[in-house]
Scaffold this motif. Structure first.
Motif, PDB file in Angstrom:
ATOM      1  N   VAL A  68     -21.090 -16.787  19.290  1.00  0.00           N
ATOM      2  CA  VAL A  68     -20.217 -16.714  20.462  1.00  0.00           C
ATOM      3  C   VAL A  68     -18.845 -17.288  20.151  1.00  0.00           C
ATOM      4  CG1 VAL A  68     -19.873 -17.515  22.833  1.00  0.00           C
ATOM      5  CG2 VAL A  68     -22.142 -16.801  22.083  1.00  0.00           C
ATOM      6  N   GLU A  69     -18.816 -18.454  19.501  1.00  0.00           N
ATOM      7  CA  GLU A  69     -17.542 -19.126  19.260  1.00  0.00           C
ATOM      8  C   GLU A  69     -16.694 -18.402  18.223  1.00  0.00           C
ATOM      9  OE1 GLU A  69     -15.872 -23.646  18.555  1.00  0.00           O
ATOM     10  OE2 GLU A  69     -17.880 -23.151  17.816  1.00  0.00           O
ATOM     11  N   ARG A  70     -17.303 -18.012  17.107  1.00  0.00           N
ATOM     12  CA  ARG A  70     -16.512 -17.519  15.985  1.00  0.00           C
ATOM     13  C   ARG A  70     -16.284 -16.004  16.029  1.00  0.00           C
ATOM     14  NH1 ARG A  70     -18.536 -20.430  10.543  1.00  0.00           N
ATOM     15  NH2 ARG A  70     -16.672 -19.303   9.804  1.00  0.00           N
ATOM     16  N   ILE A  71     -17.291 -15.244  16.516  1.00  0.00           N
ATOM     17  CA  ILE A  71     -17.141 -13.781  16.554  1.00  0.00           C
ATOM     18  C   ILE A  71     -16.472 -13.326  17.847  1.00  0.00           C
ATOM     19  CG2 ILE A  71     -18.326 -11.569  16.395  1.00  0.00           C
ATOM     20  CD1 ILE A  71     -18.446 -13.308  13.845  1.00  0.00           C
ATOM     21  N   PHE A  72     -16.890 -13.899  18.992  1.00  0.00           N
ATOM     22  CA  PHE A  72     -16.401 -13.435  20.286  1.00  0.00           C
ATOM     23  C   PHE A  72     -15.182 -14.203  20.783  1.00  0.00           C
ATOM     24  CE2 PHE A  72     -20.578 -11.576  20.174  1.00  0.00           C
ATOM     25  CZ  PHE A  72     -20.429 -10.383  20.855  1.00  0.00           C
ATOM     26  N   LYS A  73     -15.186 -15.509  20.661  1.00  0.00           N
ATOM     27  CA  LYS A  73     -14.078 -16.288  21.201  1.00  0.00           C
ATOM     28  C   LYS A  73     -12.904 -16.397  20.221  1.00  0.00           C
ATOM     29  CE  LYS A  73     -16.323 -19.263  24.640  1.00  0.00           C
ATOM     30  NZ  LYS A  73     -15.388 -18.927  25.742  1.00  0.00           N
ATOM     31  N   ASN A  74     -13.196 -16.826  18.997  1.00  0.00           N
ATOM     32  CA  ASN A  74     -12.118 -17.043  18.031  1.00  0.00           C
ATOM     33  C   ASN A  74     -11.735 -15.785  17.251  1.00  0.00           C
ATOM     34  OD1 ASN A  74     -12.188 -19.690  18.853  1.00  0.00           O
ATOM     35  ND2 ASN A  74     -13.298 -20.436  17.056  1.00  0.00           N
ATOM     36  N   LEU A  75     -12.561 -14.733  17.355  1.00  0.00           N
ATOM     37  CA  LEU A  75     -12.260 -13.436  16.728  1.00  0.00           C
ATOM     38  C   LEU A  75     -11.991 -13.566  15.222  1.00  0.00           C
ATOM     39  CD1 LEU A  75      -9.841 -12.047  19.479  1.00  0.00           C
ATOM     40  CD2 LEU A  75     -12.285 -11.566  19.232  1.00  0.00           C
ATOM     41  N   GLU A  76     -12.816 -14.347  14.554  1.00  0.00           N
ATOM     42  CA  GLU A  76     -12.567 -14.612  13.137  1.00  0.00           C
ATOM     43  C   GLU A  76     -12.750 -13.360  12.272  1.00  0.00           C
ATOM     44  OE1 GLU A  76     -14.496 -18.074  11.578  1.00  0.00           O
ATOM     45  OE2 GLU A  76     -14.053 -19.277  13.363  1.00  0.00           O
ATOM     46  N   ILE A  77     -13.709 -12.501  12.613  1.00  0.00           N
ATOM     47  CA  ILE A  77     -13.862 -11.247  11.873  1.00  0.00           C
ATOM     48  C   ILE A  77     -12.736 -10.293  12.241  1.00  0.00           C
ATOM     49  CG2 ILE A  77     -15.304  -9.214  11.522  1.00  0.00           C
ATOM     50  CD1 ILE A  77     -16.484 -11.590  10.161  1.00  0.00           C
ATOM     51  N   ALA A  78     -12.461 -10.172  13.522  1.00  0.00           N
ATOM     52  CA  ALA A  78     -11.440  -9.236  13.997  1.00  0.00           C
ATOM     53  C   ALA A  78     -10.075  -9.554  13.407  1.00  0.00           C
ATOM     54  CB  ALA A  78     -11.370  -9.256  15.518  1.00  0.00           C
ATOM     55  N   GLN A  79      -9.810 -10.841  13.160  1.00  0.00           N
ATOM     56  CA  GLN A  79      -8.515 -11.249  12.622  1.00  0.00           C
ATOM     57  C   GLN A  79      -8.585 -11.550  11.128  1.00  0.00           C
ATOM     58  OE1 GLN A  79      -7.192 -14.485  15.126  1.00  0.00           O
ATOM     59  NE2 GLN A  79      -7.232 -13.238  16.988  1.00  0.00           N
ATOM     60  N   ASN A  80      -9.702 -11.200  10.501  1.00  0.00           N
ATOM     61  CA  ASN A  80      -9.879 -11.331   9.056  1.00  0.00           C
ATOM     62  C   ASN A  80      -9.616 -12.758   8.560  1.00  0.00           C
ATOM     63  OD1 ASN A  80     -10.575 -10.416   6.514  1.00  0.00           O
ATOM     64  ND2 ASN A  80      -8.532  -9.661   6.026  1.00  0.00           N
ATOM     65  N   ARG A  81     -10.230 -13.731   9.211  1.00  0.00           N
ATOM     66  CA  ARG A  81     -10.101 -15.116   8.770  1.00  0.00           C
ATOM     67  C   ARG A  81     -11.455 -15.839   8.840  1.00  0.00           C
ATOM     68  NH1 ARG A  81      -9.502 -18.170  13.409  1.00  0.00           N
ATOM     69  NH2 ARG A  81      -9.040 -16.998  15.315  1.00  0.00           N
ATOM     70  N   PHE A  82     -12.485 -15.106   8.500  1.00  0.00           N
ATOM     71  CA  PHE A  82     -13.842 -15.634   8.529  1.00  0.00           C
ATOM     72  C   PHE A  82     -14.105 -16.420   7.246  1.00  0.00           C
ATOM     73  CE2 PHE A  82     -18.561 -14.935   8.135  1.00  0.00           C
ATOM     74  CZ  PHE A  82     -18.918 -15.644   9.271  1.00  0.00           C
ATOM     75  N   VAL A  83     -14.670 -17.611   7.380  1.00  0.00           N
ATOM     76  CA  VAL A  83     -14.947 -18.484   6.249  1.00  0.00           C
ATOM     77  C   VAL A  83     -16.455 -18.603   6.058  1.00  0.00           C
ATOM     78  CG1 VAL A  83     -14.724 -20.818   5.304  1.00  0.00           C
ATOM     79  CG2 VAL A  83     -12.825 -19.791   6.578  1.00  0.00           C
ATOM     80  N   VAL A  84     -16.913 -18.417   4.817  1.00  0.00           N
ATOM     81  CA  VAL A  84     -18.326 -18.561   4.475  1.00  0.00           C
ATOM     82  C   VAL A  84     -18.463 -19.594   3.364  1.00  0.00           C
ATOM     83  CG1 VAL A  84     -20.380 -17.413   3.558  1.00  0.00           C
ATOM     84  CG2 VAL A  84     -18.893 -16.196   5.140  1.00  0.00           C
ATOM     85  N   ASP A  85     -19.160 -20.666   3.663  1.00  0.00           N
ATOM     86  CA  ASP A  85     -19.413 -21.708   2.673  1.00  0.00           C
ATOM     87  C   ASP A  85     -18.114 -22.195   2.031  1.00  0.00           C
ATOM     88  OD1 ASP A  85     -21.089 -23.432   1.289  1.00  0.00           O
ATOM     89  OD2 ASP A  85     -21.473 -22.019  -0.342  1.00  0.00           O
ATOM     90  N   GLY A  86     -17.085 -22.386   2.854  1.00  0.00           N
ATOM     91  CA  GLY A  86     -15.805 -22.886   2.380  1.00  0.00           C
ATOM     92  C   GLY A  86     -14.903 -21.837   1.767  1.00  0.00           C
ATOM     93  N   HIS A  87     -15.342 -20.594   1.719  1.00  0.00           N
ATOM     94  CA  HIS A  87     -14.547 -19.529   1.087  1.00  0.00           C
ATOM     95  C   HIS A  87     -14.037 -18.563   2.152  1.00  0.00           C
ATOM     96  CE1 HIS A  87     -13.333 -16.590  -1.953  1.00  0.00           C
ATOM     97  NE2 HIS A  87     -13.895 -15.668  -1.195  1.00  0.00           N
TER      98      HIS A  87
END
Length: 422
Positions: A312-331
């Motif tokens: 909810v927080e990262r995909i829907f609220k912060n739109l991290e995928i939509a804005q291409n700024r998703f972080v996985v394991d510090g990367h």
């Protein structure tokens, strides 16, 4: 809400309703009631039968019930599920068709972790088995996972997917349905950057919230209205002592089911009333449409609290995928790194869960992918379920997806390197 007593109270209510149904069915079926000139006892028994079955299904993991498939030789080949990779929070399963040579198409179905088991895609699997070697992500019920196994959030989910894709090789064709679409896109981007030889040949994203803000639905409106503190307070509970995962924070399946049902309460209420009448008249059967649908729909699983909240927080609220700024394991994952995976988007015109435009947004993020490797299809008149398991999938979408796979096929690799070793 984060108390074991709250979790156990819901389970107690479910158990009590199952018991009440069994009692009403037994009492209404008592032989002496046949002497009474009233349909009341038949209705009581019918109500009890439907009630008992419904509440019993809520804690049962459905079987796949895929026994055989017809091969090119015209013979029935038996089918069994075989674990390829086993992990604490989910396994990679293969539908092993005995006596059949490997098929030219290898497909990984990425099942949602959104309250239901992977068996929700049973009809999708059945439709693909005659033409493909089919694998699927089989996520586990969080209440059956000890707290000693640690957390499982959107980053862990993404790493699981990347590992599963690596295991299956670069001739793989991935089909992600609904909720996992954005995380599947992230996992593919991670592979494209860190181990490009292991990235799949094609990726089909079906009705997923790549950019939830692209088109509003009740789901996205809810995500905007509620704060994370409110959500944690009303949705998260601790698993009770009767389960292996005692003490684990989860979003309980029963609570999720109440949300599902409330969205279409009138329609569900009418369906159950009509089924009670059919049972009383002797017109219902064990595998009629109602039971076939609700046996699956009512079977719910808990998901870890951290996965639900981070989604909810990262995909829907912060739109991290939509804005291409998703972080996985510090990367920081860069979706633009995908340059050699053919990507197809499938949406339903009347999808009220992931509205048209939400999944299509993935194509704009694929800045490194040539247009010749991008495709999209909007299915006229189709709702959310229809685009992966209904008539629209069977008649229109499935043939298009198979054509897309064939047009972008890749030979099987001779060797494979692991992401963890990079």
């Amino acid at each position: 809400m984060r108390y074991m007593a709250t979790y156990d109270l819901m389970e107690t209510a479910r158990n009590t309703n199952q018991w009440l149904g069994a009692t009403a069915r037994a009492f209404g079926s008592y032989p002496a009631t046949g002497l009474a000139p009233t349909p009341a006892f038949k209705m009581m028994a019918a109500w009890g039968e439907v009630m008992e079955r419904s509440f019993a299904r809520m804690v049962a993991k459905p079987d796949w019930n895929i026994t055989c498939v017809v091969g090119e030789d015209g013979r029935d080949h038996t089918v069994s599920t075989v674990p390829v990779v086993t992990r604490a929070f989910g396994d990679l399963l293969k539908f092993d068709v005995h006596g059949r040579n490997p098929m030219p198409r290898k497909v990984l179905l990425v099942a949602p972790m959104s309250g239901h088991y992977a068996t929700l895609l049973r009809s999708t699997v059945i439709s693909l088995l005659p033409d493909c070697d089919v694998y699927i992500t089989d996520w586990h019920n969080a209440r059956d996972i000890p707290v000693s196994e640690g957390k499982f959030d959107v980053e862990d989910y993404t790493l699981y997917l990347a590992d599963f894709m690596e295991e299956l090789g670069s001739d793989l064709n991935v089909i992600a349905v609904c909720q996992p679409a954005p995380l599947t896109l992230a996992a593919a981007a991670l592979l494209a950057e860190k181990n490009p030889e292991a990235q799949p040949a094609t990726m089909t994203l079906i009705g997923g919230p790549i950019d939830p803000d692209a088109a509003a639905t009740d789901v996205t409106d809810f995500g905007r209205r509620i704060t994370m503190g409110q959500l944690e307070k009303v949705a998260v509970q601790r698993v009770g002592f009767n389960h292996v995962g005692a003490g684990r924070l989860v979003y309980p399946g029963l609570l999720q089911l109440s949300s599902f049902m409330s969205m279409n309460a009138d329609r569900h209420g009418e369906a159950f009333f009509n089924q009670i009448v059919r049972v009383a008249k002797g017109e219902a059967s064990d595998h009629d449409f109602h039971n076939k649908f609700y046996d699956e729909y009512l079977a719910v699983m808990d998901m870890t609290a951290e996965f639900y909240l981070s989604t909810v927080e990262r995909i829907f609220k912060n739109l991290e995928i939509a804005q291409n700024r998703f972080v996985v394991d510090g990367h920081m994952v860069d979706i633009g790194k995908i340059t050699d995976i053919a990507v197809k988007i499938v949406e339903g015109e009347k999808d009220d869960i992931s509205a048209p435009g939400q999944c299509l947004a993935a194509l704009d993020l694929l800045t490194g992918l040539p247009d010749s490797k991008k495709a999209a299809h909007l299915e006229p008149g189709a709702g959310h379920y229809g685009i992966f398991a209904g008539k629209s999938w069977r008649n229109n979408i499935r043939p298009l997806v198979l054509e897309f796979i064939d047009a972008n096929t890749r030979p099987a690799p001779e060797t494979a390197q692991g992401l963890r070793s990079v």
